[in-house]
Scaffold this motif. Structure first.
Motif, mmCIF file in Angstrom:
data_model
loop_
_atom_site.group_PDB
_atom_site.id
_atom_site.type_symbol
_atom_site.label_atom_id
_atom_site.label_comp_id
_atom_site.label_asym_id
_atom_site.label_seq_id
_atom_site.Cartn_x
_atom_site.Cartn_y
_atom_site.Cartn_z
ATOM 1 N N LEU A 181 -8.186 0.738 -2.175
ATOM 2 C CA LEU A 181 -6.736 0.897 -2.255
ATOM 3 C C LEU A 181 -6.092 -0.087 -3.232
ATOM 4 O O LEU A 181 -4.865 -0.160 -3.323
ATOM 5 C CB LEU A 181 -6.112 0.726 -0.861
ATOM 6 C CG LEU A 181 -6.622 1.668 0.223
ATOM 7 C CD1 LEU A 181 -5.826 1.476 1.512
ATOM 8 C CD2 LEU A 181 -6.565 3.132 -0.222
ATOM 9 N N TRP A 231 -0.079 4.665 -2.071
ATOM 10 C CA TRP A 231 -0.782 5.535 -1.141
ATOM 11 C C TRP A 231 0.170 6.132 -0.106
ATOM 12 O O TRP A 231 1.015 5.437 0.461
ATOM 13 C CB TRP A 231 -1.903 4.752 -0.442
ATOM 14 C CG TRP A 231 -2.819 4.148 -1.448
ATOM 15 C CD1 TRP A 231 -2.768 2.871 -1.956
ATOM 16 C CD2 TRP A 231 -3.877 4.808 -2.141
ATOM 17 N NE1 TRP A 231 -3.743 2.695 -2.898
ATOM 18 C CE2 TRP A 231 -4.443 3.869 -3.040
ATOM 19 C CE3 TRP A 231 -4.415 6.089 -2.078
ATOM 20 C CZ2 TRP A 231 -5.517 4.182 -3.866
ATOM 21 C CZ3 TRP A 231 -5.489 6.400 -2.897
ATOM 22 C CH2 TRP A 231 -6.024 5.459 -3.779
ATOM 23 N N LEU A 289 0.789 -1.227 0.000
ATOM 24 C CA LEU A 289 0.000 0.000 0.000
ATOM 25 C C LEU A 289 0.823 1.279 0.000
ATOM 26 O O LEU A 289 0.633 2.145 -0.853
ATOM 27 C CB LEU A 289 -0.932 0.021 1.231
ATOM 28 C CG LEU A 289 -1.970 -1.086 1.355
ATOM 29 C CD1 LEU A 289 -2.774 -0.881 2.634
ATOM 30 C CD2 LEU A 289 -2.884 -1.143 0.145
#
Length: 339
Positions: A318, A225, A217
């Motif tokens: 995500l 992100w 992530l």
């Protein structure tokens, strides 16, 4: 502001949110009625996108464990559809973390109903009449537990109808409705796990290693992100056995319910728990078992649609863009069917 069931809260902050001028944050302080400590005062934070201020229908987003709201594009998707958008940072999470209480701590999953009460009452004051809850992971368990609460007392039901908007739908993003094991395994080990966490409620598993899921992530590890690692740490927070015991209790209680609210379950196509590399973990849900998740949802929700997202991460928003777009497309299609 108060409800006739003993809850009292106070607005203690109202300012532009850290996400920028399109977002407003309101912070509420309230007494945790589930705690035996009279000094315990907790906070919850309601984030609000400023678009569509005259719309009377809205989304309320509830995050998962070791999480907080930061997904601006997710909010903008609903704004583009004509909805208002709100999100909670629950007590002990994200913007609501305070130095005098452990992060992510709860005495009971039920207590997060207080946060939802505050959010819904505030949304009603803002002119919202109809709400769809969108909830991720443990937030899905929180939302479902809240919706399963009995409203048998006439004065309670009457007050809620007047003071709260109507909750017309529930969208679940990889909800934590069952422990993260395949159905056959779950049947064998659920009892020993319940006994362990009940016998050792003050124990915890130390969080000292970056999870493979976090490596898929955050930009620090090559992901897409850039969120706050103090609020959503790559190692996670220490996993309290007390917290896990309360999760299991809530899951078992929910399994005995029959909820008629229109519900959309969105999940990845496969689980990738226990994989050895970030690349393998990226192929699916690296946190929960999708089959046990769906079995639990089908047991509790009587008006259930299921959307399977190929290549979706545990938090489907995500995921890489193709899976993220598929997730948003399924939500849009489902919302349009509800109108």
């Amino acid at each position: 502001m108060s409800l006739p069931i003993g809850q009292h809260w106070t607005l203690v902050g109202d300012e532009e949110d850290l996400l920028g001028p399109d977002f407003r944050t309101r912070t509420f302080a309230f007494s945790d009625t589930h705690s035996q400590d009279p000094k315990k005062r907790v906070h919850t934070t309601l984030i609000h996108h400023l678009g569509n201020v005259k719309a009377n229908k809205s989304i309320l987003y509830i995050h998962g464990y070791t999480d907080y709201f930061f997904q601006t594009g997710f909010a903008e998707h609903f704004i583009a559809l004509g909805y208002r958008f709100y999100a909670l940072d629950l007590q002990g999470y994200g913007r609501s973390i305070r130095p005098f209480t452990p992060p992510n701590w709860c005495d009971s999953i039920d207590q997060y109903g207080q946060d939802i009460d505050i959010a819904l009452a505030t949304m009603k004051e803002d002119g919202v009449d109809d709400v769809t809850l969108v909830a991720h992971s443990t937030g899905g368990l929180v939302a479902a537990t809240y919706l399963a609460q009995p409203y048998a007392l006439p004065e309670r039901a009457s007050y809620y109808r007047k003071a709260f908007p109507h909750v017309s739908g529930l969208i679940l993003n990889s909800p934590f409705l069952a422990l993260p094991f395949p159905p056959a395994v779950l049947n064998r080990i659920s009892w020993p796990i319940r006994m362990l966490v009940s016998l050792l409620p003050f124990s915890s598993l130390r969080a000292n290693k970056v999870t493979l899921y976090a490596k898929t992530l955050h930009t620090k590890f090559g992901g897409e992100w850039d969120y706050r690692l103090d609020w959503k740490p790559a190692e996670g927070f220490d996993l309290s056995f007390h917290w896990l015991r309360e999760v299991i209790r809530a899951q078992r209680h929910l399994a005995q319910q029959s909820l008629s609210i229109p519900t959309l379950l969105c999940r990845s196509e496969v689980s990738t728990i226990g994989k050895n590399t970030p690349e393998e973990t990226r192929q699916g849900d690296g946190v929960l078992d999708v089959d046990s998740m769906q079995d639990a949802a089908q047991q509790s929700f009587q008006n259930l649609d299921v959307a399977v997202i190929q290549g979706g991460f545990h938090d489907l928003y995500l995921s890489p863009k193709p899976a993220r777009d598929a997730y948003l497309s399924h939500i849009t299609h489902w919302l349009n069917k509800q109108d």
